[in-house]
Enzyme design. Sequence first.
Site, PDB file in Angstrom:
ATOM      1  N   MET A   1       0.797  -1.229   0.000  1.00 55.09           N
ATOM      2  CA  MET A   1       0.000   0.000   0.000  1.00 55.09           C
ATOM      3  C   MET A   1       0.828   1.278   0.000  1.00 55.09           C
ATOM      4  O   MET A   1       0.471   2.256   0.655  1.00 55.09           O
ATOM      5  CB  MET A   1      -0.969  -0.015   1.204  1.00 55.09           C
ATOM      6  CG  MET A   1      -1.825  -1.255   1.293  1.00 55.09           C
ATOM      7  SD  MET A   1      -2.633  -1.708  -0.248  1.00 55.09           S
ATOM      8  CE  MET A   1      -4.063  -0.639  -0.155  1.00 55.09           C
TER       9      MET A   1
ATOM     10  N   ASN B   1       2.713  -4.710 -10.380  1.00 49.22           N
ATOM     11  CA  ASN B   1       1.719  -4.394  -9.347  1.00 49.22           C
ATOM     12  C   ASN B   1       0.357  -4.902  -9.794  1.00 49.22           C
ATOM     13  O   ASN B   1       0.051  -4.890 -10.982  1.00 49.22           O
ATOM     14  CB  ASN B   1       1.657  -2.863  -9.156  1.00 49.22           C
ATOM     15  CG  ASN B   1       0.639  -2.444  -8.116  1.00 49.22           C
ATOM     16  OD1 ASN B   1       0.564  -3.037  -7.037  1.00 49.22           O
ATOM     17  ND2 ASN B   1      -0.167  -1.441  -8.421  1.00 49.22           N
TER      18      ASN B   1
ATOM     19  N   HIS C   1      -3.609  -4.043  -9.426  1.00 47.85           N
ATOM     20  CA  HIS C   1      -4.485  -2.946  -9.009  1.00 47.85           C
ATOM     21  C   HIS C   1      -5.949  -3.349  -9.258  1.00 47.85           C
ATOM     22  O   HIS C   1      -6.268  -3.833 -10.351  1.00 47.85           O
ATOM     23  CB  HIS C   1      -4.139  -1.672  -9.794  1.00 47.85           C
ATOM     24  CG  HIS C   1      -4.975  -0.512  -9.378  1.00 47.85           C
ATOM     25  ND1 HIS C   1      -4.772   0.168  -8.194  1.00 47.85           N
ATOM     26  CD2 HIS C   1      -6.053   0.058  -9.967  1.00 47.85           C
ATOM     27  CE1 HIS C   1      -5.692   1.117  -8.078  1.00 47.85           C
ATOM     28  NE2 HIS C   1      -6.480   1.074  -9.140  1.00 47.85           N
TER      29      HIS C   1
ATOM     30  N   GLY D   1       5.112   6.752 -11.166  1.00 47.87           N
ATOM     31  CA  GLY D   1       3.793   7.341 -10.924  1.00 47.87           C
ATOM     32  C   GLY D   1       2.931   6.445 -10.042  1.00 47.87           C
ATOM     33  O   GLY D   1       3.342   5.365  -9.627  1.00 47.87           O
TER      34      GLY D   1
ATOM     35  N   GLU E   1      -8.170 -11.094  -9.724  1.00 49.30           N
ATOM     36  CA  GLU E   1      -6.789 -10.724  -9.357  1.00 49.30           C
ATOM     37  C   GLU E   1      -5.969 -11.998  -9.186  1.00 49.30           C
ATOM     38  O   GLU E   1      -4.835 -12.097  -9.653  1.00 49.30           O
ATOM     39  CB  GLU E   1      -6.782  -9.928  -8.044  1.00 49.30           C
ATOM     40  CG  GLU E   1      -7.476  -8.586  -8.131  1.00 49.30           C
ATOM     41  CD  GLU E   1      -7.328  -7.800  -6.832  1.00 49.30           C
ATOM     42  OE1 GLU E   1      -6.274  -7.877  -6.196  1.00 49.30           O
ATOM     43  OE2 GLU E   1      -8.298  -7.114  -6.456  1.00 49.30           O
TER      44      GLU E   1
HETATM   45  C1  GRF Z   1      -6.006  -6.243  -3.600  1.00 46.44           C
HETATM   46  O1  GRF Z   1      -7.304  -5.873  -3.950  1.00 46.44           O
HETATM   47  C2  GRF Z   1      -4.994  -5.545  -4.460  1.00 46.44           C
HETATM   48  O2  GRF Z   1      -5.417  -5.362  -5.767  1.00 46.44           O
HETATM   49  C3  GRF Z   1      -4.891  -4.199  -3.777  1.00 46.44           C
HETATM   50  O3  GRF Z   1      -4.935  -4.489  -2.410  1.00 46.44           O
HETATM   51  C4  GRF Z   1      -5.647  -5.721  -2.209  1.00 46.44           C
HETATM   52  C5  GRF Z   1      -4.718  -6.636  -1.481  1.00 46.44           C
HETATM   53  O4  GRF Z   1      -5.325  -7.854  -1.163  1.00 46.44           O
HETATM   54  N1  GRF Z   1      -3.725  -3.485  -4.229  1.00 46.44           N
HETATM   55  P1  GRF Z   1      -4.457  -9.069  -0.646  1.00 46.44           P
HETATM   56  O5  GRF Z   1      -3.583  -8.521   0.484  1.00 46.44           O
HETATM   57  O6  GRF Z   1      -3.628  -9.587  -1.781  1.00 46.44           O
HETATM   58  O7  GRF Z   1      -5.432 -10.079  -0.139  1.00 46.44           O
END
Ligand code: GRF
Length: 217
Positions: free
Chosen positions: A90, A107, A109, A143, A174
């Site tokens: 984060m 990354n 997102h 960025g 994801e």
């Molecule tokens: C995910 O939604 C990711 O895309 C975002 O933060 C969240 C992290 O989830 N950047 P986790 O820690 O992988 O469960």
Amino acid sequence: MLKIGVLASGRGSNFQAIINAVKTGYLTARVEVLITDNPAAYAIKRAEDNGIAGLVMRPEEYSSPDTYYAAVADDLVKRDVGLVVLAGFMRVVRKPLIDLFPMRIMNIHPALLPSFPGLHAQRQAVSYGVKLSGCTVHFVDEGMDTGPVIIQAAVPVCHDDTEESLSERILKYEHRILPYAIRLFAEGRLEVKGRVVKIQGRTKKDEGVVVSPAIDR
Ligand code: GRF
């Protein structure tokens, strides 16, 4: 074999998806280290459970963000890491790390970039009222969520979605596209030309992971 360094700040479900992909043989790579900025991150437990080195490195303990990222980079270089994956990390990473890993930091997102960069992407999508959102794996530049896009999954948004329900729907994708993007990298199939990432030898099967089925309810 490709050595991966993962940076995560919390729950680590994307980190787990990478671990699982390695375990099942979907991904030929080794997760070398987990680095977290948060001593309470559940990701640490996942590292422990899977015999992966887990390091807590807190930015507060360094004199500046650049010093912090130089220390992180130093550790990753010492471990001979070839790809750094931000899996729910984060923070915006800085030059000392990016310079040592050019187009070698990815990354995930939770939105279709360039829409809804930054924090609370799913909340932004729900409040904007878009009908389609999703997730993006991209290479990292200096960025905020601006680097070249590797792969995206489109996920429908329902009119009665909440931040939580949309997050849950997107998260499933994801967990699919992140290991997939890493696999493409490990296979040497990603070619970056300016902003455009070309995927070499893409097949029909590869396309299948990028669009979620429409929701019928
Ligand atoms: C995910 O939604 C990711 O895309 C975002 O933060 C969240 C992290 O989830 N950047 P986790 O820690 O992988 O469960």
